[in-house]
Write a protein that holds these residues in place. Sequence first.
Motif, PDB file in Angstrom:
ATOM      1  N   MET A  72     -28.381  -1.699 -17.424  1.00  0.00           N
ATOM      2  CA  MET A  72     -29.809  -1.902 -17.641  1.00  0.00           C
ATOM      3  C   MET A  72     -30.428  -0.657 -18.276  1.00  0.00           C
ATOM      4  SD  MET A  72     -32.899  -2.655 -14.929  1.00  0.00           S
ATOM      5  CE  MET A  72     -32.018  -3.935 -14.062  1.00  0.00           C
ATOM      6  N   LEU A  73     -30.060   0.523 -17.758  1.00  0.00           N
ATOM      7  CA  LEU A  73     -30.554   1.771 -18.346  1.00  0.00           C
ATOM      8  C   LEU A  73     -30.014   1.944 -19.761  1.00  0.00           C
ATOM      9  CD1 LEU A  73     -30.105   4.199 -15.299  1.00  0.00           C
ATOM     10  CD2 LEU A  73     -32.162   2.970 -15.985  1.00  0.00           C
ATOM     11  N   PHE A  74     -28.763   1.534 -19.969  1.00  0.00           N
ATOM     12  CA  PHE A  74     -28.124   1.613 -21.292  1.00  0.00           C
ATOM     13  C   PHE A  74     -28.901   0.777 -22.314  1.00  0.00           C
ATOM     14  CE2 PHE A  74     -25.204  -0.364 -24.320  1.00  0.00           C
ATOM     15  CZ  PHE A  74     -24.577   0.735 -24.882  1.00  0.00           C
ATOM     16  N   VAL A  75     -29.229  -0.459 -21.955  1.00  0.00           N
ATOM     17  CA  VAL A  75     -29.963  -1.339 -22.874  1.00  0.00           C
ATOM     18  C   VAL A  75     -31.386  -0.836 -23.064  1.00  0.00           C
ATOM     19  CG1 VAL A  75     -30.838  -3.690 -23.208  1.00  0.00           C
ATOM     20  CG2 VAL A  75     -28.533  -3.341 -22.309  1.00  0.00           C
ATOM     21  N   GLY A  76     -32.011  -0.324 -21.996  1.00  0.00           N
ATOM     22  CA  GLY A  76     -33.361   0.227 -22.117  1.00  0.00           C
ATOM     23  C   GLY A  76     -33.416   1.405 -23.069  1.00  0.00           C
ATOM     24  N   ALA A  77     -32.399   2.265 -23.017  1.00  0.00           N
ATOM     25  CA  ALA A  77     -32.340   3.400 -23.949  1.00  0.00           C
ATOM     26  C   ALA A  77     -32.112   2.913 -25.371  1.00  0.00           C
ATOM     27  CB  ALA A  77     -31.218   4.354 -23.519  1.00  0.00           C
ATOM     28  N   ARG A  78     -31.314   1.875 -25.518  1.00  0.00           N
ATOM     29  CA  ARG A  78     -31.048   1.304 -26.843  1.00  0.00           C
ATOM     30  C   ARG A  78     -32.323   0.717 -27.451  1.00  0.00           C
ATOM     31  NH1 ARG A  78     -26.477  -3.123 -26.714  1.00  0.00           N
ATOM     32  NH2 ARG A  78     -28.218  -4.437 -26.053  1.00  0.00           N
ATOM     33  N   GLU A  79     -33.218   0.203 -26.592  1.00  0.00           N
ATOM     34  CA  GLU A  79     -34.479  -0.384 -27.058  1.00  0.00           C
ATOM     35  C   GLU A  79     -35.577   0.666 -27.242  1.00  0.00           C
ATOM     36  OE1 GLU A  79     -35.017  -3.465 -27.919  1.00  0.00           O
ATOM     37  OE2 GLU A  79     -33.145  -4.402 -27.252  1.00  0.00           O
ATOM     38  N   GLY A  80     -35.277   1.934 -26.933  1.00  0.00           N
ATOM     39  CA  GLY A  80     -36.260   2.993 -27.102  1.00  0.00           C
ATOM     40  C   GLY A  80     -37.154   3.225 -25.910  1.00  0.00           C
ATOM     41  N   HIS A  81     -36.827   2.619 -24.751  1.00  0.00           N
ATOM     42  CA  HIS A  81     -37.642   2.767 -23.543  1.00  0.00           C
ATOM     43  C   HIS A  81     -37.084   3.810 -22.580  1.00  0.00           C
ATOM     44  CE1 HIS A  81     -39.700  -1.448 -23.868  1.00  0.00           C
ATOM     45  NE2 HIS A  81     -40.088  -0.588 -24.793  1.00  0.00           N
ATOM     46  N   TRP A  82     -36.009   4.441 -22.942  1.00  0.00           N
ATOM     47  CA  TRP A  82     -35.361   5.441 -22.085  1.00  0.00           C
ATOM     48  C   TRP A  82     -34.752   6.482 -23.023  1.00  0.00           C
ATOM     49  CZ3 TRP A  82     -36.806   5.167 -17.292  1.00  0.00           C
ATOM     50  CH2 TRP A  82     -36.138   5.861 -16.291  1.00  0.00           C
ATOM     51  N   PRO A  83     -34.532   7.708 -22.605  1.00  0.00           N
ATOM     52  CA  PRO A  83     -33.952   8.713 -23.507  1.00  0.00           C
ATOM     53  C   PRO A  83     -32.677   8.219 -24.169  1.00  0.00           C
ATOM     54  CG  PRO A  83     -34.706   9.764 -21.494  1.00  0.00           C
ATOM     55  CD  PRO A  83     -34.870   8.285 -21.286  1.00  0.00           C
ATOM     56  N   VAL A  84     -32.538   8.519 -25.455  1.00  0.00           N
ATOM     57  CA  VAL A  84     -31.449   7.957 -26.261  1.00  0.00           C
ATOM     58  C   VAL A  84     -30.069   8.364 -25.746  1.00  0.00           C
ATOM     59  CG1 VAL A  84     -31.358   9.875 -27.913  1.00  0.00           C
ATOM     60  CG2 VAL A  84     -30.714   7.568 -28.654  1.00  0.00           C
ATOM     61  N   LEU A  85     -29.976   9.481 -25.024  1.00  0.00           N
ATOM     62  CA  LEU A  85     -28.699   9.922 -24.474  1.00  0.00           C
ATOM     63  C   LEU A  85     -28.054   8.837 -23.621  1.00  0.00           C
ATOM     64  CD1 LEU A  85     -26.655  12.275 -23.867  1.00  0.00           C
ATOM     65  CD2 LEU A  85     -28.107  12.824 -21.892  1.00  0.00           C
ATOM     66  N   PHE A  86     -28.888   8.042 -22.936  1.00  0.00           N
ATOM     67  CA  PHE A  86     -28.359   7.052 -21.996  1.00  0.00           C
ATOM     68  C   PHE A  86     -27.942   5.749 -22.683  1.00  0.00           C
ATOM     69  CE2 PHE A  86     -31.145   9.919 -19.650  1.00  0.00           C
ATOM     70  CZ  PHE A  86     -30.225  10.413 -18.740  1.00  0.00           C
ATOM     71  N   SER A  87     -28.082   5.691 -24.012  1.00  0.00           N
ATOM     72  CA  SER A  87     -27.531   4.555 -24.772  1.00  0.00           C
ATOM     73  C   SER A  87     -26.182   4.929 -25.372  1.00  0.00           C
ATOM     74  CB  SER A  87     -28.490   4.141 -25.889  1.00  0.00           C
ATOM     75  OG  SER A  87     -28.582   5.160 -26.872  1.00  0.00           O
ATOM     76  N   MET A  88     -25.640   6.066 -24.964  1.00  0.00           N
ATOM     77  CA  MET A  88     -24.362   6.536 -25.507  1.00  0.00           C
ATOM     78  C   MET A  88     -23.219   6.235 -24.543  1.00  0.00           C
ATOM     79  SD  MET A  88     -25.482  10.188 -27.174  1.00  0.00           S
ATOM     80  CE  MET A  88     -26.840  10.276 -28.351  1.00  0.00           C
ATOM     81  N   ILE A  89     -22.011   6.147 -25.120  1.00  0.00           N
ATOM     82  CA  ILE A  89     -20.818   5.871 -24.319  1.00  0.00           C
ATOM     83  C   ILE A  89     -19.752   6.910 -24.636  1.00  0.00           C
ATOM     84  CG2 ILE A  89     -21.288   3.403 -24.183  1.00  0.00           C
ATOM     85  CD1 ILE A  89     -19.277   2.937 -26.368  1.00  0.00           C
ATOM     86  N   HIS A  90     -18.812   7.062 -23.723  1.00  0.00           N
ATOM     87  CA  HIS A  90     -17.751   8.047 -23.901  1.00  0.00           C
ATOM     88  C   HIS A  90     -16.875   7.653 -25.085  1.00  0.00           C
ATOM     89  CE1 HIS A  90     -14.262  10.612 -22.941  1.00  0.00           C
ATOM     90  NE2 HIS A  90     -15.131  11.360 -22.275  1.00  0.00           N
ATOM     91  N   ILE A  91     -16.552   8.623 -25.930  1.00  0.00           N
ATOM     92  CA  ILE A  91     -15.880   8.323 -27.199  1.00  0.00           C
ATOM     93  C   ILE A  91     -14.440   7.849 -27.016  1.00  0.00           C
ATOM     94  CG2 ILE A  91     -17.331   9.862 -28.567  1.00  0.00           C
ATOM     95  CD1 ILE A  91     -15.144  11.992 -28.385  1.00  0.00           C
ATOM     96  N   ARG A  92     -13.835   8.118 -25.852  1.00  0.00           N
ATOM     97  CA  ARG A  92     -12.455   7.665 -25.631  1.00  0.00           C
ATOM     98  C   ARG A  92     -12.376   6.591 -24.549  1.00  0.00           C
ATOM     99  NH1 ARG A  92     -12.062  13.052 -26.067  1.00  0.00           N
ATOM    100  NH2 ARG A  92     -11.916  13.355 -23.814  1.00  0.00           N
ATOM    101  N   ARG A  93     -13.161   6.734 -23.507  1.00  0.00           N
ATOM    102  CA  ARG A  93     -13.069   5.810 -22.383  1.00  0.00           C
ATOM    103  C   ARG A  93     -13.985   4.598 -22.532  1.00  0.00           C
ATOM    104  NH1 ARG A  93      -9.522   7.726 -19.448  1.00  0.00           N
ATOM    105  NH2 ARG A  93      -9.121   9.948 -19.271  1.00  0.00           N
ATOM    106  N   ASN A  94     -14.938   4.661 -23.466  1.00  0.00           N
ATOM    107  CA  ASN A  94     -15.826   3.535 -23.743  1.00  0.00           C
ATOM    108  C   ASN A  94     -16.571   3.057 -22.494  1.00  0.00           C
ATOM    109  OD1 ASN A  94     -15.204   3.056 -26.656  1.00  0.00           O
ATOM    110  ND2 ASN A  94     -13.152   2.690 -25.839  1.00  0.00           N
ATOM    111  N   THR A  95     -17.032   4.009 -21.699  1.00  0.00           N
ATOM    112  CA  THR A  95     -17.875   3.722 -20.533  1.00  0.00           C
ATOM    113  C   THR A  95     -19.248   4.343 -20.750  1.00  0.00           C
ATOM    114  OG1 THR A  95     -17.090   5.722 -19.405  1.00  0.00           O
ATOM    115  CG2 THR A  95     -15.912   3.673 -18.944  1.00  0.00           C
ATOM    116  N   PRO A  96     -20.316   3.717 -20.232  1.00  0.00           N
ATOM    117  CA  PRO A  96     -21.660   4.289 -20.376  1.00  0.00           C
ATOM    118  C   PRO A  96     -21.848   5.481 -19.426  1.00  0.00           C
ATOM    119  CG  PRO A  96     -21.783   2.291 -19.087  1.00  0.00           C
ATOM    120  CD  PRO A  96     -20.341   2.432 -19.514  1.00  0.00           C
ATOM    121  N   LEU A  97     -21.147   6.550 -19.698  1.00  0.00           N
ATOM    122  CA  LEU A  97     -21.047   7.701 -18.795  1.00  0.00           C
ATOM    123  C   LEU A  97     -22.405   8.290 -18.399  1.00  0.00           C
ATOM    124  CD1 LEU A  97     -18.897   9.545 -17.430  1.00  0.00           C
ATOM    125  CD2 LEU A  97     -19.041  11.007 -19.431  1.00  0.00           C
TER     126      LEU A  97
END
Length: 494
Positions: A333-358
């Motif tokens: 939910m925080l991941f999608v909110g950041a993707r929509e611009g409602h949360w800091p953009v850092l939280f729309s990022m995922i780990h480059i190898r593990r592909n988890t919303p770290l």
Amino acid sequence: MGIDGIQLKEEGDEVKEKKEDEVIHLRRTIGLLPAISFIIGTVVGSGIFIAPKGVLMNSGSVGLSLVVWALCGVLSTFGALCYAELGTTFTKSGGHYTYLLETLGPLPAFLRLWAEFLFIRPAVASYVSLAFGRYVVDPFFSPCAPPTALIKLVSILGVTFVVAINCWSVTLASRTQVTLTFIKMFALVLIIVPGIMALARGQTENFQNGFEIDTLTLDKLPLAFYSGLYAYGGWFYLNFVTEEVINPNSLLYFVRNIPLAIIFSMVTVTVCYVLVNVAYYTMMTAEELLVSDAVAVTFANRALHGLASAIPVLVAVSCLGALNGGFFGAPRMLFVGAREGHWPVLFSMIHIRRNTPLPAVLLLYPMVVVMVARGEIFQLINFASFSRWLFIAMATMGMLIHRYRFPLHPRPFKVPLAIAVTFTVVSFFIVGLSLYSDPWNTGGSCALTLSGIPVYYLTVHRSHLPTRWRKSFNYCSKQLQILLEVAQQEVQTY
């Protein structure tokens, strides 16, 4: 074409040239069995092993408490059917947040994010982890009360374990959920069977005068429903991870039959929950249940002499499964909110190898630890349930409004109007009455939710932060991005 346009084109070409397994995005790794386990594993958690005390305490009698358990099951089924319509109408991940954003607009959606981060997820996770800690520690000190500090320490270790799994691998988290779900269903069967056998032998004295309601006060009844509804909570979690389900097009047949699947699963859970409570009351009086801090352990000591030591372990595993499901779903939910611009953009990022919303997973961890260190278990339910159910009621109200405003919008599944209206009205009624029943906790929950309004207008709607603050924040975000080795998705997953 400008320099920025050329750069974007080159980056797009690079993404196309990458192999599928090299592109940074959340993978579709959740198959049908993990999806079912995800739902069951979060519905059947700590609630059925702890909430009986809260339901009985606020309902006032054995008989009425069983009625509350059954009605909570019916209401949860109605809610699950409403969310089936929302999930098939809006196919993004994010659950409550996405549905509020699409139906009622950005402010309610942001407030749901704000409340989720500030206290809903920390309170719910703290409740489950404290139950885990109690059931792990209690057998070592029985019949004496275990040290509170030790319970909290074990609870924090449980949270840490679950966070580590969800940071490490989506596949590992989903496989863990499948395993824990089978174990927790075995725990329910182990409680139900001896209780029903004792009942069949005529052990019914605890049910006599079951509807004596001398201690019932109507203002406490909503709190009984909160405890019961908490135990059924989890029917909406799969909506958080829609974009990670494997090949959803092949599940079209399942989507068409989603009402039957939901009714079957929720009726099964409701019957199991009522039978578990019947088993409890067969072996314990109402007074004994109220003084027990670990109801399942007390039951096991009475009914399962040879297997009594196994019940605390099974219940602890069940709590761990619910905790894992919560930490798997809520960060999305925080991941999608950041993707929509409602949360800091850092939280729309995922780990480059593990592909988890770290970043989104780690953000919730310190909040949960703080609340575990200070929380009382039943106050946590009331504190979180007010805002949680307020936003669920708002989401289903938004669904009705969206139906009226956009009657031609595609809806693969449409819940009957009577069910949607009944669920929405009853949810709002319980939320409103709880303000009178427990004004301190529910009022505090309401105030913390509304505190997000100025935050929204200062930072999201139109940024009024000083330039120096924004630069400092962006610098810190960049350093954290490097430290955590995270990046934004390179492909659209919805």
